[in-house]
Design a protein around this motif. Structure first.
Motif, PDB file in Angstrom:
ATOM      1  N   THR A  37     -18.233 -43.271  -9.345  1.00 24.10           N
ATOM      2  CA  THR A  37     -18.960 -43.929  -8.262  1.00 24.10           C
ATOM      3  C   THR A  37     -17.961 -44.305  -7.177  1.00 24.10           C
ATOM      4  OG1 THR A  37     -18.713 -46.097  -9.270  1.00 24.10           O
ATOM      5  CG2 THR A  37     -20.697 -44.877  -9.834  1.00 24.10           C
ATOM      6  N   LYS A  38     -18.483 -44.653  -6.001  1.00 20.38           N
ATOM      7  CA  LYS A  38     -17.604 -45.019  -4.892  1.00 20.38           C
ATOM      8  C   LYS A  38     -17.034 -46.417  -5.040  1.00 20.38           C
ATOM      9  CE  LYS A  38     -19.824 -41.885  -1.782  1.00 20.38           C
ATOM     10  NZ  LYS A  38     -20.745 -41.585  -0.777  1.00 20.38           N
ATOM     11  N   SER A  39     -17.707 -47.276  -5.822  1.00 16.43           N
ATOM     12  CA  SER A  39     -17.215 -48.644  -6.002  1.00 16.43           C
ATOM     13  C   SER A  39     -17.680 -49.185  -7.346  1.00 16.43           C
ATOM     14  CB  SER A  39     -17.722 -49.545  -4.868  1.00 16.43           C
ATOM     15  OG  SER A  39     -19.138 -49.594  -4.892  1.00 16.43           O
ATOM     16  N   LEU A  40     -17.035 -50.238  -7.777  1.00 11.68           N
ATOM     17  CA  LEU A  40     -17.420 -50.890  -9.028  1.00 11.68           C
ATOM     18  C   LEU A  40     -18.727 -51.650  -8.844  1.00 11.68           C
ATOM     19  CD1 LEU A  40     -13.977 -52.361 -10.180  1.00 11.68           C
ATOM     20  CD2 LEU A  40     -15.203 -50.406 -11.151  1.00 11.68           C
ATOM     21  N   SER A  41     -19.393 -51.917  -9.927  1.00 16.52           N
ATOM     22  CA  SER A  41     -20.613 -52.712  -9.909  1.00 16.52           C
ATOM     23  C   SER A  41     -20.328 -54.086  -9.299  1.00 16.52           C
ATOM     24  CB  SER A  41     -21.130 -52.902 -11.336  1.00 16.52           C
ATOM     25  OG  SER A  41     -22.142 -53.888 -11.371  1.00 16.52           O
ATOM     26  N   ASN A  42     -21.283 -54.615  -8.538  1.00 18.85           N
ATOM     27  CA  ASN A  42     -21.161 -55.971  -7.983  1.00 18.85           C
ATOM     28  C   ASN A  42     -21.058 -57.021  -9.088  1.00 18.85           C
ATOM     29  OD1 ASN A  42     -21.316 -54.980  -5.384  1.00 18.85           O
ATOM     30  ND2 ASN A  42     -23.531 -55.248  -5.265  1.00 18.85           N
ATOM     31  N   ALA A  43     -21.502 -56.694 -10.297  1.00 14.20           N
ATOM     32  CA  ALA A  43     -21.462 -57.634 -11.416  1.00 14.20           C
ATOM     33  C   ALA A  43     -20.032 -58.021 -11.807  1.00 14.20           C
ATOM     34  CB  ALA A  43     -22.194 -57.059 -12.627  1.00 14.20           C
ATOM     35  N   TYR A  44     -19.031 -57.264 -11.344  1.00 11.81           N
ATOM     36  CA  TYR A  44     -17.635 -57.660 -11.588  1.00 11.81           C
ATOM     37  C   TYR A  44     -17.239 -58.858 -10.728  1.00 11.81           C
ATOM     38  CZ  TYR A  44     -16.560 -53.454 -14.292  1.00 11.81           C
ATOM     39  OH  TYR A  44     -16.525 -52.485 -15.251  1.00 11.81           O
ATOM     40  N   GLU A  45     -17.912 -59.038  -9.610  1.00 15.33           N
ATOM     41  CA  GLU A  45     -17.540 -60.078  -8.651  1.00 15.33           C
ATOM     42  C   GLU A  45     -18.445 -61.308  -8.674  1.00 15.33           C
ATOM     43  OE1 GLU A  45     -14.744 -59.997  -6.869  1.00 15.33           O
ATOM     44  OE2 GLU A  45     -14.302 -58.089  -7.850  1.00 15.33           O
ATOM     45  N   ALA A  46     -19.713 -61.114  -8.982  1.00 12.62           N
ATOM     46  CA  ALA A  46     -20.664 -62.230  -8.956  1.00 12.62           C
ATOM     47  C   ALA A  46     -21.712 -62.027 -10.038  1.00 12.62           C
ATOM     48  CB  ALA A  46     -21.344 -62.331  -7.588  1.00 12.62           C
ATOM     49  N   PHE A  47     -22.181 -63.131 -10.628  1.00  9.31           N
ATOM     50  CA  PHE A  47     -23.248 -63.027 -11.610  1.00  9.31           C
ATOM     51  C   PHE A  47     -24.511 -62.491 -10.943  1.00  9.31           C
ATOM     52  CE2 PHE A  47     -20.897 -66.649 -13.728  1.00  9.31           C
ATOM     53  CZ  PHE A  47     -20.395 -65.859 -14.740  1.00  9.31           C
ATOM     54  N   VAL A  48     -25.278 -61.722 -11.688  1.00 10.55           N
ATOM     55  CA  VAL A  48     -26.515 -61.140 -11.172  1.00 10.55           C
ATOM     56  C   VAL A  48     -27.606 -62.204 -11.094  1.00 10.55           C
ATOM     57  CG1 VAL A  48     -25.937 -58.831 -12.034  1.00 10.55           C
ATOM     58  CG2 VAL A  48     -27.295 -60.379 -13.458  1.00 10.55           C
ATOM     59  N   ASP A  49     -28.530 -62.014 -10.175  1.00 10.98           N
ATOM     60  CA  ASP A  49     -29.687 -62.916 -10.079  1.00 10.98           C
ATOM     61  C   ASP A  49     -30.517 -62.795 -11.348  1.00 10.98           C
ATOM     62  OD1 ASP A  49     -29.118 -63.923  -7.549  1.00 10.98           O
ATOM     63  OD2 ASP A  49     -30.213 -62.329  -6.527  1.00 10.98           O
ATOM     64  N   SER A 133     -19.124 -71.678 -34.759  1.00 10.85           N
ATOM     65  CA  SER A 133     -20.109 -70.824 -34.098  1.00 10.85           C
ATOM     66  C   SER A 133     -20.167 -71.192 -32.621  1.00 10.85           C
ATOM     67  CB  SER A 133     -21.494 -71.019 -34.721  1.00 10.85           C
ATOM     68  OG  SER A 133     -21.513 -70.543 -36.039  1.00 10.85           O
ATOM     69  N   ALA A 134     -20.636 -70.258 -31.801  1.00  7.64           N
ATOM     70  CA  ALA A 134     -20.766 -70.536 -30.368  1.00  7.64           C
ATOM     71  C   ALA A 134     -22.061 -69.932 -29.849  1.00  7.64           C
ATOM     72  CB  ALA A 134     -19.579 -69.969 -29.597  1.00  7.64           C
ATOM     73  N   LEU A 135     -22.755 -70.725 -29.051  1.00 10.80           N
ATOM     74  CA  LEU A 135     -23.939 -70.284 -28.327  1.00 10.80           C
ATOM     75  C   LEU A 135     -23.514 -70.070 -26.879  1.00 10.80           C
ATOM     76  CD1 LEU A 135     -27.057 -69.968 -27.838  1.00 10.80           C
ATOM     77  CD2 LEU A 135     -27.079 -72.439 -27.450  1.00 10.80           C
ATOM     78  N   ILE A 136     -23.772 -68.874 -26.354  1.00 14.56           N
ATOM     79  CA  ILE A 136     -23.442 -68.549 -24.970  1.00 14.56           C
ATOM     80  C   ILE A 136     -24.767 -68.280 -24.272  1.00 14.56           C
ATOM     81  CG2 ILE A 136     -22.216 -66.950 -23.446  1.00 14.56           C
ATOM     82  CD1 ILE A 136     -20.527 -66.214 -26.000  1.00 14.56           C
ATOM     83  N   HIS A 137     -25.040 -69.038 -23.204  1.00 12.17           N
ATOM     84  CA  HIS A 137     -26.303 -68.806 -22.507  1.00 12.17           C
ATOM     85  C   HIS A 137     -26.108 -68.908 -20.995  1.00 12.17           C
ATOM     86  CE1 HIS A 137     -27.268 -72.919 -21.185  1.00 12.17           C
ATOM     87  NE2 HIS A 137     -26.796 -73.345 -22.353  1.00 12.17           N
ATOM     88  N   PRO A 138     -26.911 -68.118 -20.261  1.00 12.21           N
ATOM     89  CA  PRO A 138     -26.861 -68.203 -18.803  1.00 12.21           C
ATOM     90  C   PRO A 138     -27.601 -69.445 -18.324  1.00 12.21           C
ATOM     91  CG  PRO A 138     -28.613 -66.717 -19.436  1.00 12.21           C
ATOM     92  CD  PRO A 138     -27.913 -67.151 -20.704  1.00 12.21           C
ATOM     93  N   ASN A 139     -27.371 -69.803 -17.091  1.00 11.06           N
ATOM     94  CA  ASN A 139     -28.131 -70.858 -16.423  1.00 11.06           C
ATOM     95  C   ASN A 139     -28.961 -70.194 -15.331  1.00 11.06           C
ATOM     96  OD1 ASN A 139     -27.158 -73.153 -17.858  1.00 11.06           O
ATOM     97  ND2 ASN A 139     -25.212 -72.879 -16.791  1.00 11.06           N
ATOM     98  N   THR A 140     -30.248 -70.012 -15.617  1.00  4.47           N
ATOM     99  CA  THR A 140     -31.138 -69.356 -14.662  1.00  4.47           C
ATOM    100  C   THR A 140     -32.174 -70.313 -14.081  1.00  4.47           C
ATOM    101  OG1 THR A 140     -32.821 -68.732 -16.284  1.00  4.47           O
ATOM    102  CG2 THR A 140     -30.963 -67.187 -15.964  1.00  4.47           C
ATOM    103  N   GLY A 141     -32.199 -71.539 -14.596  1.00  8.01           N
ATOM    104  CA  GLY A 141     -33.221 -72.486 -14.179  1.00  8.01           C
ATOM    105  C   GLY A 141     -34.358 -72.604 -15.172  1.00  8.01           C
ATOM    106  N   ASP A 142     -34.384 -71.758 -16.193  1.00  3.16           N
ATOM    107  CA  ASP A 142     -35.392 -71.827 -17.253  1.00  3.16           C
ATOM    108  C   ASP A 142     -34.648 -72.164 -18.547  1.00  3.16           C
ATOM    109  OD1 ASP A 142     -37.263 -71.366 -19.288  1.00  3.16           O
ATOM    110  OD2 ASP A 142     -38.122 -69.604 -18.305  1.00  3.16           O
ATOM    111  N   ASP A 143     -34.468 -73.465 -18.798  1.00  6.75           N
ATOM    112  CA  ASP A 143     -33.644 -73.901 -19.927  1.00  6.75           C
ATOM    113  C   ASP A 143     -34.117 -73.357 -21.270  1.00  6.75           C
ATOM    114  OD1 ASP A 143     -31.917 -75.258 -18.275  1.00  6.75           O
ATOM    115  OD2 ASP A 143     -32.791 -77.230 -18.654  1.00  6.75           O
ATOM    116  N   MET A 144     -35.424 -73.317 -21.492  1.00  9.62           N
ATOM    117  CA  MET A 144     -35.932 -72.802 -22.770  1.00  9.62           C
ATOM    118  C   MET A 144     -35.529 -71.343 -22.962  1.00  9.62           C
ATOM    119  SD  MET A 144     -37.577 -73.215 -25.585  1.00  9.62           S
ATOM    120  CE  MET A 144     -38.932 -74.358 -25.695  1.00  9.62           C
ATOM    121  N   ARG A 145     -35.796 -70.520 -21.962  1.00 13.86           N
ATOM    122  CA  ARG A 145     -35.445 -69.101 -22.075  1.00 13.86           C
ATOM    123  C   ARG A 145     -33.928 -68.914 -22.156  1.00 13.86           C
ATOM    124  NH1 ARG A 145     -37.080 -64.088 -18.014  1.00 13.86           N
ATOM    125  NH2 ARG A 145     -36.678 -62.449 -19.546  1.00 13.86           N
ATOM    126  N   ASP A 146     -33.176 -69.688 -21.358  1.00  9.89           N
ATOM    127  CA  ASP A 146     -31.711 -69.562 -21.367  1.00  9.89           C
ATOM    128  C   ASP A 146     -31.141 -69.806 -22.757  1.00  9.89           C
ATOM    129  OD1 ASP A 146     -31.850 -69.111 -18.640  1.00  9.89           O
ATOM    130  OD2 ASP A 146     -31.095 -71.099 -18.091  1.00  9.89           O
TER     131      ASP A 146
END
Length: 169
Positions: A37-49, A133-146
């Motif tokens: 590809t011409k460039s790397l994925s934007n996901a290397y620089e910023a978290f995806v929406d 143990s470790a729980l890793i979760h995103p912060n999307t604004g939906d705490d239950m789903r996260d």
């Protein structure tokens, strides 16, 4: 939570109607050759929406230990100190030696703000978490789903107390 109760992005969104991918194998004889590809994925620089890119941080890492087990508690306290010394740029919270919120056992939390921090810290934690143990979760604004459907576990998962998360989005 049932993953089918949520909507999901289309996996090929933005990549529709392209030439078929090659099926040739790479030099290792197992992996597939990918077109450049011409460039790397934007996901290397910023978290995806919709992952947060603000003061909350994109990801929370909750590192769990049985507070009634002296060996695990000591390991957690030493790991907590090591994280604070080796990763001072991360936000690290106190060690809780009791359940708090949805977390059923003792734990401490680390916030990750960039994909680079995520990659470095999660890879480091794979090796250094020891018996914990470790729980890793995103912060999307939906705490239950996260904390449930979007969460990833290292080690043995603990059943979360989801009542505090219900309706928190």
């Amino acid at each position: 939570m049932d993953p089918h109760s949520y909507t999901h992005p289309k996996p090929l969104e933005g990549y529709e109607n392209l030439e078929p991918l090659p099926t040739e194998k790479a030099a290792d004889g197992k992996s597939l050759i990918n077109p450049p590809t011409k460039s790397l994925s934007n996901a290397y620089e910023a978290f995806v929406d919709p992952i947060a890119r603000d003061e909350r941080g994109g990801f929370d890492v909750h590192i769990y230990f049985l507070q009634t087990d002296a060996v695990e508690k000591k390991y957690a306290e030493e790991l907590h100190e090591r994280v604070r010394r080796e990763f001072p740029e991360l936000r690290v919270y106190q060690v809780w030696d009791r359940p708090i919120g949805p977390h059923p056992v003792g734990m401490f939390e680390v916030n990750l703000f960039t994909p680079a921090q995520f990659g470095a810290f999660v890879a480091w934690l794979v090796i250094h978490r020891g018996p914990l143990s470790a729980l890793i979760h995103p912060n999307t604004g939906d705490d239950m789903r996260d904390h449930t459907q979007l969460a990833t576990w290292m080690g043995t998962p603990y059943p979360l107390q989801t009542r505090p998360l219900r309706g928190a989005h």
